[in-house]
Scaffold this motif. Structure first.
Motif, PDB file in Angstrom:
ATOM      1  N   VAL A  29       0.813  -1.217   0.000  1.00 38.44           N
ATOM      2  CA  VAL A  29       0.000   0.000   0.000  1.00 38.44           C
ATOM      3  C   VAL A  29       0.846   1.267   0.000  1.00 38.44           C
ATOM      4  O   VAL A  29       0.487   2.257  -0.655  1.00 38.44           O
ATOM      5  CB  VAL A  29      -0.973  -0.030   1.209  1.00 38.44           C
ATOM      6  N   ILE A  30       1.962   1.283   0.685  1.00 37.17           N
ATOM      7  CA  ILE A  30       2.766   2.514   0.806  1.00 37.17           C
ATOM      8  C   ILE A  30       3.277   3.007  -0.553  1.00 37.17           C
ATOM      9  O   ILE A  30       3.157   4.200  -0.839  1.00 37.17           O
ATOM     10  CB  ILE A  30       3.895   2.324   1.835  1.00 37.17           C
ATOM     11  N   PRO A  31       3.829   2.173  -1.429  1.00 35.12           N
ATOM     12  CA  PRO A  31       4.248   2.703  -2.736  1.00 35.12           C
ATOM     13  C   PRO A  31       3.080   3.227  -3.569  1.00 35.12           C
ATOM     14  O   PRO A  31       3.214   4.241  -4.261  1.00 35.12           O
ATOM     15  CB  PRO A  31       4.899   1.496  -3.421  1.00 35.12           C
ATOM     16  N   ARG A  32       1.938   2.557  -3.482  1.00 39.55           N
ATOM     17  CA  ARG A  32       0.768   3.044  -4.223  1.00 39.55           C
ATOM     18  C   ARG A  32       0.311   4.398  -3.682  1.00 39.55           C
ATOM     19  O   ARG A  32      -0.048   5.292  -4.447  1.00 39.55           O
ATOM     20  CB  ARG A  32      -0.360   2.025  -4.124  1.00 39.55           C
ATOM     21  N   ALA A  33       0.320   4.559  -2.377  1.00 36.83           N
ATOM     22  CA  ALA A  33      -0.072   5.831  -1.774  1.00 36.83           C
ATOM     23  C   ALA A  33       0.924   6.923  -2.138  1.00 36.83           C
ATOM     24  O   ALA A  33       0.540   8.076  -2.375  1.00 36.83           O
ATOM     25  CB  ALA A  33      -0.169   5.692  -0.259  1.00 36.83           C
ATOM     26  N   SER A  34       2.194   6.582  -2.222  1.00 38.66           N
ATOM     27  CA  SER A  34       3.213   7.555  -2.596  1.00 38.66           C
ATOM     28  C   SER A  34       3.001   8.054  -4.021  1.00 38.66           C
ATOM     29  O   SER A  34       3.076   9.257  -4.291  1.00 38.66           O
ATOM     30  CB  SER A  34       4.596   6.921  -2.452  1.00 38.66           C
ATOM     31  N   VAL A  35       2.697   7.141  -4.942  1.00 42.32           N
ATOM     32  CA  VAL A  35       2.440   7.537  -6.333  1.00 42.32           C
ATOM     33  C   VAL A  35       1.181   8.389  -6.411  1.00 42.32           C
ATOM     34  O   VAL A  35       1.144   9.399  -7.132  1.00 42.32           O
ATOM     35  CB  VAL A  35       2.328   6.284  -7.228  1.00 42.32           C
ATOM     36  N   SER A  36       0.148   8.017  -5.677  1.00 42.98           N
ATOM     37  CA  SER A  36      -1.092   8.797  -5.672  1.00 42.98           C
ATOM     38  C   SER A  36      -0.864  10.197  -5.114  1.00 42.98           C
ATOM     39  O   SER A  36      -1.372  11.182  -5.655  1.00 42.98           O
ATOM     40  CB  SER A  36      -2.168   8.083  -4.862  1.00 42.98           C
ATOM     41  N   ALA A  37      -0.112  10.295  -4.039  1.00 44.12           N
ATOM     42  CA  ALA A  37       0.169  11.608  -3.448  1.00 44.12           C
ATOM     43  C   ALA A  37       0.968  12.478  -4.411  1.00 44.12           C
ATOM     44  O   ALA A  37       0.720  13.681  -4.523  1.00 44.12           O
ATOM     45  CB  ALA A  37       0.929  11.437  -2.136  1.00 44.12           C
ATOM     46  N   LYS A  38       1.910  11.865  -5.130  1.00 42.92           N
ATOM     47  CA  LYS A  38       2.690  12.622  -6.107  1.00 42.92           C
ATOM     48  C   LYS A  38       1.788  13.170  -7.213  1.00 42.92           C
ATOM     49  O   LYS A  38       1.901  14.335  -7.601  1.00 42.92           O
ATOM     50  CB  LYS A  38       3.769  11.726  -6.704  1.00 42.92           C
ATOM     51  N   ARG A  39       0.858  12.353  -7.702  1.00 41.80           N
ATOM     52  CA  ARG A  39      -0.050  12.799  -8.758  1.00 41.80           C
ATOM     53  C   ARG A  39      -0.982  13.891  -8.248  1.00 41.80           C
ATOM     54  O   ARG A  39      -1.258  14.857  -8.952  1.00 41.80           O
ATOM     55  CB  ARG A  39      -0.860  11.609  -9.280  1.00 41.80           C
ATOM     56  N   ILE A  40      -1.473  13.755  -7.031  1.00 38.31           N
ATOM     57  CA  ILE A  40      -2.345  14.791  -6.462  1.00 38.31           C
ATOM     58  C   ILE A  40      -1.593  16.103  -6.352  1.00 38.31           C
ATOM     59  O   ILE A  40      -2.125  17.172  -6.677  1.00 38.31           O
ATOM     60  CB  ILE A  40      -2.898  14.338  -5.094  1.00 38.31           C
ATOM     61  N   ASN A  41      -0.342  16.070  -5.915  1.00 37.21           N
ATOM     62  CA  ASN A  41       0.460  17.295  -5.831  1.00 37.21           C
ATOM     63  C   ASN A  41       0.708  17.892  -7.207  1.00 37.21           C
ATOM     64  O   ASN A  41       0.727  19.116  -7.355  1.00 37.21           O
ATOM     65  CB  ASN A  41       1.782  17.014  -5.118  1.00 37.21           C
TER      66      ASN A  41
END
Length: 106
Positions: A29-41
């Motif tokens: 879950v952590i790498p997926r959340a990291s990619v999602s947070a990057k896209r949101i930013n």
């Protein structure tokens, strides 16, 4: 081995295994959340391309008409149309459109 001891052992073993399963899910879950947070930013940091017109024009009085005649829609890079041959005709009073826009902006 008594039943109480066996049940205690099974309960502890289950809790330990569930802890390892939860830990392994964190690694997924952590790498997926990291990619999602990057896209949101990226989306939040993007500049707004819509700008107010220099000389805005007021809407005319009376009813308005919206008509699509044989309209098709393609996604960028797509080989085939997502929508094709759309015909649509709508007559509506402009006062309603203004009130809808006013409510959606606020």
């Amino acid at each position: 081995m008594e039943i109480g001891s066996l049940l205690t052992f099974l309960t502890y073993a289950t809790q330990i295994l569930m802890s390892f399963m939860m830990l392994s899910m964190l690694f997924i879950v952590i790498p997926r959340a990291s990619v999602s947070a990057k896209r949101i930013n990226e989306v939040l940091d993007a500049e707004n391309q819509l700008q107010d017109p220099v000389k805005p024009v007021s809407m005319p009085k009376g009813p308005a008409e919206l008509e699509f005649d044989q309209v098709s829609f393609h996604y960028a890079g797509a080989e085939e149309a997502a929508l094709e041959g759309i015909n649509f005709n709508l007559n509506f009073p402009l006062a309603n459109v203004g009130s809808y826009l006013e409510n959606s902006i606020v």
